[in-house]
Design a protein around this motif. Structure first.
Motif, mmCIF file in Angstrom:
data_model
loop_
_atom_site.group_PDB
_atom_site.id
_atom_site.type_symbol
_atom_site.label_atom_id
_atom_site.label_comp_id
_atom_site.label_asym_id
_atom_site.label_seq_id
_atom_site.Cartn_x
_atom_site.Cartn_y
_atom_site.Cartn_z
ATOM 1 N N ARG A 60 -6.917 -7.832 -2.352
ATOM 2 C CA ARG A 60 -5.457 -7.795 -2.159
ATOM 3 C C ARG A 60 -4.947 -9.179 -1.755
ATOM 4 O O ARG A 60 -3.933 -9.666 -2.276
ATOM 5 N N GLU B 281 3.570 -4.198 -3.047
ATOM 6 C CA GLU B 281 4.195 -5.251 -2.246
ATOM 7 C C GLU B 281 4.779 -6.366 -3.113
ATOM 8 O O GLU B 281 5.240 -7.384 -2.591
ATOM 9 N N ARG C 40 -1.934 -1.481 -3.528
ATOM 10 C CA ARG C 40 -1.103 -1.848 -2.370
ATOM 11 C C ARG C 40 -0.445 -3.202 -2.603
ATOM 12 O O ARG C 40 0.745 -3.386 -2.314
#
Length: 450
Positions: free
Chosen positions: A344, A395, A391
Motif C-alpha cells: 500500500r 484512498e 485500501r
C-alpha cells in the motif's frame, strides 16, 4: 495435470471478485525464462547463471536452469493453466542467450521461433502478452567483456531488443526492458548473491548506472520501431528503522536510497539520491550525469515488484554502514517478513512520483511456501496484499493491474529448486503440474459464478 480436490480452504477465498476492481483491471501471473524454460533445448547459449551455478558454493546443490520446468516443451499446458484460472495476462520474459547465444551477432532462429509459438499460444487463449526483455540471463560471452560494468552493454542490449521487437513486437501488449535492476546491479555486484557474484563497490557503481542506461537505450530502440505501452519494473522493499534513534533512521534512509530511490529517482526524476552517491559517487563512470535524460525518457507505465520489509540498524565499518535486524512478523520460506501494508505504501508513493496518466501495475507479488496442496499461507498472503491494494485505491491511488509471482514452482536462483512460489505445484522429477489451492482460490475470484 493432476487436479486438486475442491479444497475446503477456498471457501473463504481471496476476499474479492472482479467487480471489486475497476473495469479493464488486469489480473495476471508472471514467470521468467531461465527459471522455467530449460536451456538444454532450442539452441540457447551459455549464460552467466550457468557458469555461476557451476562454481561450487554459489547455488544450492549446484542446480542451474538447464531443466527448469521444461516450459520449452510444456508451454501449451502452462498457458491452459493461466486461461483456466481466469487470468487476463501473462508476464513472461525473453531470454537474451536463447535469442542471441553470444549476446551479439548471430541470431538463433530456433529461439525466436519458440517465442513466436508462445505468443501465438497466448493470443489464441485470450491472454495478453507482457514481455520482459531481460530477466538476468546475461550471455556468458558478454560477461567475459565485463557485463554490466561495461558501458557498451547498453548498446548491445538495445541491439538485442531491436532484434526481438522486429520479430515479435506485433503481438506484445506491454514491454519492460529489465526486471528488478537492484538485483542486476546491487545484489549481484555488491552482495555477490547472484551472478556474476562480485563484491566490489566500483563494479557496483558502474552496474547501478549502466543497468539504467541499458533501460533507456532499450526504450529508445523500441520507440524507434513504433512500439507502445512501454514501462519499467522495479523491485521495492520497505525499509524501517530498527529503533527510534537517529542512527537507525539514517541507516534506513541509506537502505531506501540504494534499494528504491536510486532506480525510481533515475527513471522518474532524472537524479540519484545523495545518500547513495555518498558511497557510489567516487566510483561512478565519468560523465554519468549526461545520461540522465536518456534514462528518464517518458514511460507509459511503472511496475512494482513487492515482497517484504526490512528493519535496518546502523553498523560499524565503511559505507553503507547498515545491517538488517530480524523482525517479529511471520515469515515466508525465504525468511522474508510478511508485511502487506508495504505494498500500500509503495503504490501511493509511486502514484505521487509519476506524471499524470501513467499506468501503474503490481508486476510481482507472492510468497515461497512449501505446502503443496493446502496452500493456506499463500491464500492468506495474496488476500492480505490485495486487500492492502484495495485500501490504497480507496484512498485515491491508481492501480491498473496485478500479476502474482509465480504461475509455477521454479528455479529460485541461488536457492535452486527448493523454494516454491507457484500457484501450481511442479514435480521436478516428472514435471507434472498440479494446481494448488491458491490457484483454485484465484479461479473462484476471477471466474463468474455459473
Amino acid at each position: 495435470m493432476e487436479e486438486t480436490m475442491a479444497p475446503e480452504n477456498v471457501t473463504e477465498g481471496l476476499g474479492f471478485t472482479r467487480e471489486d476492481f475497476p473495469p479493464g483491471f488486469l489480473f495476471g501471473a508472471a514467470t521468467s525464462a531461465y527459471q522455467i524454460e530449460g536451456t538444454r533445448h532450442g539452441g540457447a547459449g551459455i549464460c552467466e547463471w550457468d557458469t555461476f551455478a557451476a562454481t561450487p558454493g554459489n547455488v544450492v546443490n549446484a542446480e542451474d536452469g538447464s531443466r527448469g520446468c521444461d516450459h520449452y516443451h510444456r508451454w501449451p499446458e502452462d498457458l491452459d493453466l493461466m486461461r483456466d484460472a481466469g487470468l487476463d495476462a501473462y508476464r513472461f520474459s525473453i531470454s537474451w542467450s536463447r535469442v542471441m547465444p553470444e549476446g551479439r551477432g548471430r541470431v538463433n532462429a530456433a529461439g525466436l521461433d519458440f517465442y513466436d509459438r508462445l505468443l501465438d499460444g497466448m493470443v489464441e487463449r485470450g491472454l495478453s502478452p507482457w514481455a520482459t526483455l531481460y530477466h538476468w540471463e546475461l550471455p556468458a560471452a558478454l560477461a567475459d567483456l565485463g557485463g554490466w560494468r561495461n558501458r557498451d552493454i547498453a548498446d548491445w542490449f538495445a541491439d538485442y531488443v531491436d532484434v526481438v521487437m522486429r520479430r515479435l513486437g506485433d503481438r506484445i501488449d506491454g514491454a519492460a526492458p529489465i526486471n528488478e535492476p537492484w538485483c542486476v546491479a546491487w545484489l549481484s555486484h555488491f552482495i555477490g548473491q547472484h551472478a556474476p557474484g562480485l563484491r566490489d563497490i566500483r563494479a557496483t557503481a558502474r552496474a547501478m548506472h549502466h543497468v539504467l542506461l541499458g533501460h533507456g537505450r532499450a526504450i529508445q530502440a523500441m520507440r524507434a520501431l513504433g512500439q507502445t505501452n512501454l514501462g519499467a519494473v522495479m523491485n521495492l522493499e520497505f525499509a524501517q528503522p530498527a529503533d527510534d534513534g537517529p542512527e537507525a533512521a539514517a541507516a534506513a534512509r541509506t537502505y531506501d536510497a540504494i534499494y528504491n530511490r536510486w532506480f525510481l529517482g533515475g527513471v522518474l526524476e532524472r537524479r540519484y539520491p545523495e545518500e547513495a552517491l555518498a558511497g557510489l559517487g567516487p566510483h561512478m563512470p565519468k560523465g554519468w550525469e549526461q545520461d540522465l535524460d536518456l534514462i528518464a525518457a517518458p514511460l507509459d507505465w511503472i511496475g512494482i515488484n513487492y515482497y517484504t520489509r526490512k528493519l535496518i540498524a546502523p553498523a560499524p565499518g565503511p559505507w553503507p554502514a547498515l545491517r538488517e535486524v530480524p523482525g517479529p512478523l511471520p515469515r515466508t520460506d525465504m525468511g522474508w517478513e510478511i508485511y502487506p501494508d508495504g505494498i500500500r505504501h509503495f503504490l501511493k508513493r509511486v502514484n505521487a512520483l509519476v506524471p499524470a496518466g501513467t499506468r501503474i501495475y503490481v508486476t510481482e507479488n507472492g510468497m515461497a511456501a512449501s505446502e503443496p496442496r493446502e496452500d493456506l499461507s499463500r491464500i492468506g498472503y495474496l488476500r492480505d496484499h490485495l486487500a492492502a491494494l484495495r485500501r490504497a485505491m480507496a484512498e485515491g491511488a491508481r492501480l491498473d493491474g496485478y500479476f502474482t509471482w509465480s504461475l509455477l514452482d521454479n528455479y529460485e536462483w541461488s536457492l535452486g529448486y527448493g523454494k516454491r512460489f507457484g500457484l501450481v505445484h511442479v514435480d521436478f522429477d516428472t514435471m507434472e503440474r498440479t494446481p494448488k489451492a491458491s490457484w483454485h482460490a484465484l479461479r473462484a475470484a476471477l471466474t463468474p459464478a455459473g
